[in-house]
Design a protein around this motif. Structure first.
Motif, PDB file in Angstrom:
ATOM      1  N   ALA B  54      38.202  19.133 -33.161  1.00 33.96           N
ATOM      2  CA  ALA B  54      38.910  18.957 -34.437  1.00 33.96           C
ATOM      3  C   ALA B  54      40.092  18.003 -34.243  1.00 33.96           C
ATOM      4  CB  ALA B  54      39.379  20.301 -34.967  1.00 33.96           C
ATOM      5  N   GLY B  55      40.775  18.164 -33.100  1.00 33.97           N
ATOM      6  CA  GLY B  55      41.900  17.278 -32.798  1.00 33.97           C
ATOM      7  C   GLY B  55      41.468  15.831 -32.618  1.00 33.97           C
ATOM      8  N   ASP B  56      40.232  15.658 -32.161  1.00 33.70           N
ATOM      9  CA  ASP B  56      39.679  14.315 -31.957  1.00 33.70           C
ATOM     10  C   ASP B  56      39.301  13.670 -33.293  1.00 33.70           C
ATOM     11  OD1 ASP B  56      39.034  12.315 -30.247  1.00 33.70           O
ATOM     12  OD2 ASP B  56      37.484  13.407 -29.163  1.00 33.70           O
ATOM     13  N   ILE B  57      38.715  14.478 -34.193  1.00 38.41           N
ATOM     14  CA  ILE B  57      38.179  13.930 -35.447  1.00 38.41           C
ATOM     15  C   ILE B  57      39.238  13.800 -36.537  1.00 38.41           C
ATOM     16  CG2 ILE B  57      36.589  14.390 -37.359  1.00 38.41           C
ATOM     17  CD1 ILE B  57      34.653  15.532 -35.392  1.00 38.41           C
ATOM     18  N   ALA B 246      28.271  10.831 -42.270  1.00 39.44           N
ATOM     19  CA  ALA B 246      27.479  11.987 -41.823  1.00 39.44           C
ATOM     20  C   ALA B 246      26.687  11.682 -40.554  1.00 39.44           C
ATOM     21  CB  ALA B 246      26.532  12.429 -42.940  1.00 39.44           C
ATOM     22  N   PHE B 247      26.157  10.465 -40.419  1.00 38.04           N
ATOM     23  CA  PHE B 247      25.408  10.102 -39.209  1.00 38.04           C
ATOM     24  C   PHE B 247      26.308   9.428 -38.169  1.00 38.04           C
ATOM     25  CE2 PHE B 247      20.902   9.768 -41.286  1.00 38.04           C
ATOM     26  CZ  PHE B 247      20.920  11.128 -41.467  1.00 38.04           C
ATOM     27  N   GLY B 248      27.476   8.941 -38.608  1.00 38.86           N
ATOM     28  CA  GLY B 248      28.402   8.309 -37.673  1.00 38.86           C
ATOM     29  C   GLY B 248      29.085   9.330 -36.775  1.00 38.86           C
ATOM     30  N   ILE B 249      29.415  10.494 -37.340  1.00 44.09           N
ATOM     31  CA  ILE B 249      30.091  11.531 -36.538  1.00 44.09           C
ATOM     32  C   ILE B 249      29.226  11.964 -35.344  1.00 44.09           C
ATOM     33  CG2 ILE B 249      30.855  13.968 -36.628  1.00 44.09           C
ATOM     34  CD1 ILE B 249      32.981  12.027 -37.636  1.00 44.09           C
ATOM     35  N   PHE B 412      31.936   2.934 -37.977  1.00 40.27           N
ATOM     36  CA  PHE B 412      31.100   4.051 -38.433  1.00 40.27           C
ATOM     37  C   PHE B 412      29.661   3.592 -38.613  1.00 40.27           C
ATOM     38  CE2 PHE B 412      34.854   6.590 -39.190  1.00 40.27           C
ATOM     39  CZ  PHE B 412      34.374   7.853 -38.893  1.00 40.27           C
ATOM     40  N   SER B 413      29.496   2.345 -39.082  1.00 37.88           N
ATOM     41  CA  SER B 413      28.152   1.829 -39.286  1.00 37.88           C
ATOM     42  C   SER B 413      27.416   1.694 -37.947  1.00 37.88           C
ATOM     43  CB  SER B 413      28.225   0.473 -39.995  1.00 37.88           C
ATOM     44  OG  SER B 413      26.935   0.034 -40.295  1.00 37.88           O
ATOM     45  N   ILE B 414      28.115   1.204 -36.920  1.00 38.24           N
ATOM     46  CA  ILE B 414      27.471   1.055 -35.606  1.00 38.24           C
ATOM     47  C   ILE B 414      27.130   2.430 -35.024  1.00 38.24           C
ATOM     48  CG2 ILE B 414      27.805   0.280 -33.219  1.00 38.24           C
ATOM     49  CD1 ILE B 414      29.449  -2.042 -34.291  1.00 38.24           C
ATOM     50  N   ALA B 415      28.065   3.369 -35.152  1.00 35.94           N
ATOM     51  CA  ALA B 415      27.804   4.721 -34.632  1.00 35.94           C
ATOM     52  C   ALA B 415      26.587   5.334 -35.335  1.00 35.94           C
ATOM     53  CB  ALA B 415      29.035   5.605 -34.815  1.00 35.94           C
ATOM     54  N   ALA B 416      26.513   5.134 -36.666  1.00 35.48           N
ATOM     55  CA  ALA B 416      25.413   5.733 -37.438  1.00 35.48           C
ATOM     56  C   ALA B 416      24.101   4.977 -37.251  1.00 35.48           C
ATOM     57  CB  ALA B 416      25.780   5.765 -38.922  1.00 35.48           C
ATOM     58  N   SER B 417      24.186   3.662 -37.051  1.00 35.15           N
ATOM     59  CA  SER B 417      22.967   2.832 -37.050  1.00 35.15           C
ATOM     60  C   SER B 417      22.454   2.515 -35.657  1.00 35.15           C
ATOM     61  CB  SER B 417      23.229   1.495 -37.763  1.00 35.15           C
ATOM     62  OG  SER B 417      23.915   1.686 -38.948  1.00 35.15           O
TER      63      SER B 417
END
Lengths: 81, 502
Positions: B54-57, B246-249, B412-417
């Motif tokens: 939680a501290g990270d996000i 949602a997919f990036g996390i 976020f796009s790179i993390a999700a994609s």
């Protein structure tokens, strides 16, 4: 080029269904945001500033957290470990 | 703003530094092996790891940006929180357990478990570093500006302080120090938002309706401030944003690395549930109480209004003005300390993950082909921490005052994609081949970059073109399916060649 297939993980069915339920709740809530905003604007009682949007927002957060703990209940009961 | 810097805030700022340095000293005595440096020896409990996640996000953007966005866009600000919580559930349901089972130290360990390790590690390390360097840049820019306003410290000096502290925590204390810095931050954040929300509710007779009435009365949107539509996003843009979050996390390398700090998959999953609970509580307090209170108590407040009708320090400062209004200097100081500890916790998490990608994935597993000693690997890790610190400061200076909205969208796009599809498919889809995984990962990475460039945040706002080629601010609704489709098609096409290539 593939080394081995031993690393393929079984999907925890209970956890997967609960995740799908969470995705469905989020999709329905966001769908209403876009396609039924007037429904979300309904006051909880006549003259109230509290609307369905705020109530459903709160309930959705509670649902998400509850689903998270339900997913963990699968551990040790035949679920993912 | 400098004249309004509070002594309580400065006192708590120094206290946060002192406590975290003591923790680092304590952690350093317990961090000698690579397992201890990268994963805190795998001895973190579910509750500790949950609070640390939680501290990270929960970054400064959650409290400062969330309340600020509510101030101008109303209830739509919640669109930025809900998918993040959903992302944590996807992490819990699909990723946390298998990650802990397959990997040792990094995200690349898990994806390389059954695929040809060199190409997949190169892709994973590149994606990791791309995401984390952008994340670090965004955090450093926010940190410099925020600390300048909160404590009256010049922007560049603030960057050096944050950069130096993050290098000290991570290089000396490793993952154990990082974990406790993140736990302290999360506890401070939850304490701060709880006190602030309670004081706000007390001022309104514990009636949410009274609070919302007041907010509706003063906001330019009137009743609409508590209803959907304030951000004016198209359904497609909103869906794409939600998909990216949602997919990036579950594709964020620094978050995934946290699951290696616990002893087993069951604890990893439980820690994700703890994190979801802390996040859910924080989001409820921020978006259902503190956000509306910011509107109700700061709008038209002569103490904080500028001559042009805006808010002193911009809308991101609304939560601080609110803290001072309802809790005086003490609460202002506490929220300022929350902001500072938040910055430190997030940059420390990013640094430990980026340095691990360099020392473990690139150096040990690719360049040295595992022919290296623990001592050499730890030396490279520490040098990488210093490199990340210098890079973070440099990026913060280089991008000072520039619009970096595209960076947040891009990471976020790179993390999700790229990261998420490679991870999920490698864990669950038996026919996946290395060629398919690599092709899909690079398609996700490349499309994310290309589509962000031709989207409104770069094409119009930075390059000055009149209209964007792609009208989406967040391209994940295209890049995520494209990455998955590429992996499936290329894997099916190359699968026949597998026996000969093995």
């Amino acid at each position: 080029m593939q080394h081995d297939e031993g690393g393929v993980q079984p999907i925890d069915k209970r956890g997967a269904w609960l995740a799908v339920l969470a995705i469905a709740i989020a999709a329905v809530f966001q769908g209403m945001w876009d396609f039924a905003p007037h429904f979300l604007e309904t006051p909880l009682w006549p003259g109230a500033s509290l609307t369905l949007a705020l109530l459903l927002g709160f309930l959705s957060l509670v649902a998400m957290v509850s689903i998270a703990w339900l997913m963990c209940r699968a551990d040790g009961k035949g679920g993912q470990s | 703003m400098n004249s309004s810097v509070s002594y309580v805030a400065i006192g708590l700022f120094l206290a946060v530094i002192a406590v975290t340095l003591v923790i680092t000293y304590w952690a350093a005595k317990r961090s000698h092996t690579t397992s201890e440096i990268y994963a805190a020896g795998g001895n973190i409990t579910a509750w500790q790891n949950g609070w640390a996640i939680a501290g990270d996000i929960l970054s400064a953007a959650t409290l400062f940006g969330g309340v600020g966005m509510f101030y101008y866009a109303g209830y739509d600000a919640m669109l930025y929180s809900f998918p993040v919580l959903l992302g944590m559930l996807i992490t819990l349901g699909f990723v946390a357990g298998p990650m802990r089972k397959l990997g040792r130290f990094t995200f690349a360990d898990a994806v390389a478990a059954r695929l040809s390790p060199i190409p997949i590690r190169i892709l994973a390390a590149l994606s990791t570093l791309a995401v984390l360097i952008m994340y670090l840049t965004a955090q450093m820019l926010g940190a410099g500006g925020l600390i300048e306003v909160l404590f009256g410290i010049p922007y560049e000096v603030a960057l050096v302080i944050v950069g130096a502290l993050m290098v000290i925590y991570v290089a000396i204390g490793g993952m154990l120090a990082t974990t406790w810095v993140q736990i302290i931050k999360a506890v401070l954040l939850v304490t701060g938002v709880s006190i602030l929300a309670l004081l706000v509710l007390a001022q309104h007779g514990y009636s949410l309706d009274a609070l919302y009435n007041k907010a509706s009365a003063v906001h330019t949107f009137k009743d609409q401030v508590l209803q959907p539509g304030g951000l004016g996003l198209s359904p497609l843009d909103a869906a794409s944003l939600s998909l990216a979050l949602a997919f990036g996390i579950p594709g964020m390398p620094h978050l995934l690395m946290r699951f290696f700090t616990v002893p087993d998959p069951k604890t990893a999953r439980r820690s994700a549930a703890v994190a979801a609970s802390v996040m859910g509580f924080t989001y409820a307090a921020v978006y259902l109480v503190i956000g509306p209170a910011g509107v109700a108590l700061i709008t038209n407040n002569s103490d904080y209004a500028t001559a042009s009708g805006g808010v002193q320090g911009g809308t991101n400062m609304v939560v601080l003005h609110l803290a001072r209004t309802v809790g005086g200097d003490v609460l202002f100081g506490l929220i300022a300390a929350v902001a500072f500890s938040t910055i430190l916790a997030v940059v420390a998490g990013v640094t430990v993950s980026a340095a691990s990608a360099i020392s473990h994935d690139l150096y040990k597993c690719i360049f040295a082909r595992k022919e290296t000693t623990q001592r050499q690997e730890i030396m490279i890790f520490r040098a990488s921490c210093v490199f990340m610190g210098v890079l973070g400061i440099g990026m913060g200076v280089a991008f000072k005052g520039q619009n970096i909205l595209f960076l947040t969208g891009l990471l976020f796009s790179i993390a999700a994609s790229s990261c998420f599809p490679v991870l999920v498919m490698s864990m669950f889809w038996r026919p996946l081949t290395t060629v398919g995984a690599v092709a899909g990962g690079y398609v996700g990475l490349g499309l994310s970059v290309a589509l962000i460039i031709i989207g409104p945040n770069v094409w119009v706002q930075i390059l000055g073109n009149p209209t964007a080629i792609l009208p989406l601010t967040q391209p994940s609704i295209i890049s995520v399916p494209a990455a998955f489709a590429t992996m499936i098609i290329v894997s099916l096409l190359t699968r026949r060649a597998r026996p000969a290539a093995t």
